[in-house]
Design a protein around this motif. Structure first.
Motif, mmCIF file in Angstrom:
data_model
loop_
_atom_site.group_PDB
_atom_site.id
_atom_site.type_symbol
_atom_site.label_atom_id
_atom_site.label_comp_id
_atom_site.label_asym_id
_atom_site.label_seq_id
_atom_site.Cartn_x
_atom_site.Cartn_y
_atom_site.Cartn_z
ATOM 1 N N LEU A 14 4.178 83.649 39.831
ATOM 2 C CA LEU A 14 4.846 82.400 39.453
ATOM 3 C C LEU A 14 3.844 81.242 39.490
ATOM 4 C CD1 LEU A 14 8.165 82.955 41.416
ATOM 5 C CD2 LEU A 14 7.804 83.197 38.958
ATOM 6 N N PRO A 15 4.069 80.206 38.655
ATOM 7 C CA PRO A 15 3.069 79.142 38.486
ATOM 8 C C PRO A 15 2.941 78.143 39.636
ATOM 9 C CG PRO A 15 4.990 78.675 37.158
ATOM 10 C CD PRO A 15 5.189 80.056 37.739
ATOM 11 N N GLN A 16 3.814 78.217 40.628
ATOM 12 C CA GLN A 16 3.753 77.311 41.790
ATOM 13 C C GLN A 16 3.916 75.841 41.409
ATOM 14 O OE1 GLN A 16 3.930 78.786 44.809
ATOM 15 N NE2 GLN A 16 3.987 80.599 43.512
ATOM 16 N N PHE A 24 16.256 77.469 41.923
ATOM 17 C CA PHE A 24 15.839 77.542 43.321
ATOM 18 C C PHE A 24 14.953 76.345 43.623
ATOM 19 C CE2 PHE A 24 17.110 81.780 42.290
ATOM 20 C CZ PHE A 24 17.679 82.268 43.456
ATOM 21 N N PRO A 25 14.834 75.966 44.906
ATOM 22 C CA PRO A 25 14.061 74.766 45.248
ATOM 23 C C PRO A 25 12.553 74.921 45.100
ATOM 24 C CG PRO A 25 14.921 75.800 47.227
ATOM 25 C CD PRO A 25 15.528 76.523 46.059
ATOM 26 N N GLY A 26 12.079 76.127 44.836
ATOM 27 C CA GLY A 26 10.650 76.343 44.663
ATOM 28 C C GLY A 26 10.370 77.773 44.272
ATOM 29 N N CYS A 27 9.094 78.069 44.080
ATOM 30 C CA CYS A 27 8.691 79.401 43.615
ATOM 31 C C CYS A 27 8.924 80.483 44.668
ATOM 32 C CB CYS A 27 7.232 79.379 43.187
ATOM 33 S SG CYS A 27 6.912 78.266 41.787
ATOM 34 N N LYS A 28 8.682 80.172 45.934
ATOM 35 C CA LYS A 28 8.847 81.189 46.979
ATOM 36 C C LYS A 28 10.300 81.666 47.087
ATOM 37 C CE LYS A 28 7.988 82.306 51.785
ATOM 38 N NZ LYS A 28 7.542 81.837 53.101
ATOM 39 N N PRO A 29 11.294 80.756 47.155
ATOM 40 C CA PRO A 29 12.676 81.242 47.228
ATOM 41 C C PRO A 29 13.081 82.050 45.989
ATOM 42 C CG PRO A 29 12.585 78.907 47.790
ATOM 43 C CD PRO A 29 11.216 79.301 47.316
ATOM 44 N N TYR A 30 12.577 81.668 44.823
ATOM 45 C CA TYR A 30 12.860 82.424 43.597
ATOM 46 C C TYR A 30 12.233 83.811 43.692
ATOM 47 C CZ TYR A 30 12.980 83.650 38.610
ATOM 48 O OH TYR A 30 13.174 84.291 37.405
ATOM 49 N N ALA A 31 10.974 83.874 44.149
ATOM 50 C CA ALA A 31 10.293 85.168 44.304
ATOM 51 C C ALA A 31 11.040 86.070 45.282
ATOM 52 C CB ALA A 31 8.851 84.956 44.765
ATOM 53 N N GLU A 32 11.545 85.478 46.358
ATOM 54 C CA GLU A 32 12.291 86.263 47.350
ATOM 55 C C GLU A 32 13.579 86.820 46.741
ATOM 56 O OE1 GLU A 32 12.573 83.371 50.485
ATOM 57 O OE2 GLU A 32 10.628 83.947 51.324
ATOM 58 N N ALA A 33 14.272 86.003 45.950
ATOM 59 C CA ALA A 33 15.510 86.451 45.306
ATOM 60 C C ALA A 33 15.219 87.541 44.265
ATOM 61 C CB ALA A 33 16.233 85.275 44.658
ATOM 62 N N ILE A 34 14.106 87.412 43.545
ATOM 63 C CA ILE A 34 13.705 88.448 42.585
ATOM 64 C C ILE A 34 13.451 89.755 43.327
ATOM 65 C CG2 ILE A 34 11.857 89.222 41.043
ATOM 66 C CD1 ILE A 34 11.514 86.275 40.192
ATOM 67 N N ALA A 35 12.703 89.683 44.425
ATOM 68 C CA ALA A 35 12.350 90.884 45.191
ATOM 69 C C ALA A 35 13.591 91.589 45.737
ATOM 70 C CB ALA A 35 11.396 90.524 46.326
#
Length: 70
Positions: A14-16, A24-35
């Motif tokens: 993700l582009p950060q 989502f409020p940022g890339c990390k929470p989105y990445a966690e939801a994807i995972a």
């Protein structure tokens, strides 16, 4: 880490920009939801189709058209 993939690997793709366009409020929470398999991989306009392709390859998921808010 889950069987669906590593949030850290997804976050690296993700582009950060922390823009919140994915809902989502940022890339990390989105990445966690994807995972966790909770959301689609095509919700990041800044990452574009290249990001969708990379996430699909990483996670073994189908490539989907980018969902971009108009």
């Amino acid at each position: 880490e889950t069987t669906a993939g590593s949030p850290n690997k997804g976050k690296a793709i993700l582009p950060q920009t922390q823009c919140g366009q994915c809902g989502f409020p940022g890339c990390k929470p989105y990445a966690e939801a994807i995972a966790k398999g909770e959301v689609d991989i095509n919700l990041c306009p800044p990452g574009g189709m290249e990001g969708v392709q990379k996430l699909a390859d990483l996670l073994g998921r189908e490539v989907k058209e980018l969902e971009a808010e108009e």
